[in-house]
Design an enzyme around this catalytic site. Structure first.
Site, mmCIF file in Angstrom:
data_model
loop_
_atom_site.group_PDB
_atom_site.id
_atom_site.type_symbol
_atom_site.label_atom_id
_atom_site.label_comp_id
_atom_site.label_asym_id
_atom_site.label_seq_id
_atom_site.Cartn_x
_atom_site.Cartn_y
_atom_site.Cartn_z
ATOM 1 N N LYS A 175 -22.734 6.813 9.377
ATOM 2 C CA LYS A 175 -21.768 5.943 8.741
ATOM 3 C C LYS A 175 -19.591 6.419 9.871
ATOM 4 O O LYS A 175 -20.276 7.140 10.575
ATOM 5 C CB LYS A 175 -21.404 7.180 7.582
ATOM 6 C CG LYS A 175 -22.142 8.711 7.786
ATOM 7 C CD LYS A 175 -21.975 9.247 7.277
ATOM 8 C CE LYS A 175 -22.412 10.956 7.256
ATOM 9 N NZ LYS A 175 -22.813 11.587 5.665
ATOM 10 N N TYR A 224 7.868 25.011 16.361
ATOM 11 C CA TYR A 224 8.502 24.604 15.395
ATOM 12 C C TYR A 224 8.132 26.450 14.655
ATOM 13 O O TYR A 224 7.205 26.612 14.538
ATOM 14 C CB TYR A 224 8.053 23.511 14.503
ATOM 15 C CG TYR A 224 8.384 22.146 14.407
ATOM 16 C CD1 TYR A 224 9.583 21.505 14.181
ATOM 17 C CD2 TYR A 224 8.313 20.840 15.038
ATOM 18 C CE1 TYR A 224 10.788 20.875 15.338
ATOM 19 C CE2 TYR A 224 8.286 20.246 15.596
ATOM 20 C CZ TYR A 224 9.488 20.076 15.076
ATOM 21 O OH TYR A 224 9.938 18.643 15.750
#
EC number: 5.1.1.1
Length: 377
Positions: free
Chosen positions: A35, A260
């Protein structure tokens, strides 16, 4: 030249992992669960390894069509069954097995005009509480299915919620096994209970091993019960490597920050490297890079860690103990590194507060992906 980041898919590692599943599963037949495009690895890329399975299990009809187009003539199982009545026509045409887990699916079968009867797995909810009939409703569902000329053989299945490790005060899979056995003991048909964790931890018990096992995450080289056991304990090999290179270095002084938000502040002079990999490539933005709490990486096969916040296209790593590292040095984000080094995806996932499944499936389309066996042919 393109950015130096790339993913490598290792079909021979997947084949090795399926052999480990077989070793634990004894005489049970093996579903290879593919899957989510083979857990992000790509069905077509790992195709040679899948030929070692007895059946292929997935979720949607598109993936079923792909494996039939690749030439697979063995069993194909839709783990969530049909989503609407018209899916049954394609199931019939492609000779797909499918799970039945709710009343509507029985009604669709009853109204379906088919050229050949359908092979189904009737699913019981033994405690996972996602899909399946309750133990009390299972027999009625079986009787209704068994009365339909549209249905051929009825197999039985369930799914474990705690096969990786028991919840505190619980008993692992024992209660679910007992419920399943009690509800199905006099019903005919093959059984499938075991997922990856149950294959590795519980398949010495015949009622758990049953007729079919479902090898999911273990096939791709991630430990289903990490951190209790790592892939070395289970003799698994990562089937995916994500690697890049250093594209810059910086010399920091005490008090300098990185990235950041200035989440990381150097406590002393140190050297860092900038890696061409970020969250737009599928690396987790929430992977920590704080002092004393960072995410492992390999640089030229040597272990170090991230510093600062992950950006869209870059992340930083500590080079304090790696004086030979510089621009162009190979960086292993997870998987197989140079000189036989290894960074299991589970270690990265644990640091980032997630699981290996998510990292595999999150690999971005922009990352060039190549097939490369670990062993030379």
């Amino acid at each position: 030249m393109p950015r130096p980041i790339e993913a490598l898919i290792h079909p021979d590692a997947l084949a090795h992992n399926l052999l480990q599943a077989r070793r634990h599963a004894g005489d049970a037949k093996l579903w290879a669960v593919i899957k989510a495009n083979a857990y992000g690895h790509g069905i077509e890329r790992v195709w040679p390894a899948l030929l070692g399975a007895d059946g292929l299990a997935m979720l949607d009809l598109d993936e079923a069509q792909r494996v039939r187009n690749l030439g697979w003539r063995g069993p194909v199982l839709l783990l969530e069954g049909c989503f609407e009545a018209r899916d049954l026509e394609l199931c019939s045409r492609l000779n797909l097995w499918h799970v039945v887990h709710h009343d509507d699916q029985i009604g669709w079968l009853a109204a379906h005009k088919t050229h050949q009867p359908h092979r189904v797995f009737l699913k019981m909810n033994s405690g996972m509480n996602r899909l399946g009939f309750t133990p009390q409703a299972l027999r009625s569902a079986w009787v209704r299915l068994n009365a339909l000329p549209q249905v051929d053989e009825i197999s039985l299945m369930t799914h474990f919620s705690d096969a990786d490790s028991p919840r505190p005060g619980a008993d692992g899979i024992a209660a679910q096994v007992a419920r399943f056995v009690e509800a199905t003991h006099d019903l005919p048909g093959e059984r499938s209970l075991s997922n990856s964790a149950a294959i590795l931890r519980h398949c010495e018990r015949a009622e758990v091993r049953a007729d079919w096992v479902r090898s999911g995450i273990l096939s791709y080289g991630s430990s289903p019960d990490h951190p209790q056991h790592d892939i070395g304990h289970w003799n698994l090999r990562p089937a995916m490597t994500l690697r890049s290179r250093l594209i810059a270095t910086q010399q920091l002084q005490a008090g300098d920050s990185v990235g950041y938000g200035s989440r990381f502040v150097a406590q002393q002079p140190m050297r860092i490297g900038i890696v061409a990999c970020g969250y737009a490539d599928g690396y987790p933005r929430h992977a920590p890079g704080d002092t004393g709490n960072a995410t492992p990486v390999l640089v030229d096969g040597l272990r170090t860690h991230t510093v600062g916040r992950v950006s869209m296209d870059m992340l930083a790593v500590d080079l304090s103990e790696l004086p030979a590292a510089g621009v162009g040095s190979e960086v292993t984000l997870w998987g197989h590194g140079p000189h036989g080094s290894l960074l299991p995806i589970d270690a990265v996932a644990q640091a980032a507060g997630t699981i290996g499944y998510e990292l595999m499936c999150a690999l971005a389309q922009r990352v060039p992906t190549h097939v490369q066996d670990l062993e030379p042919r």
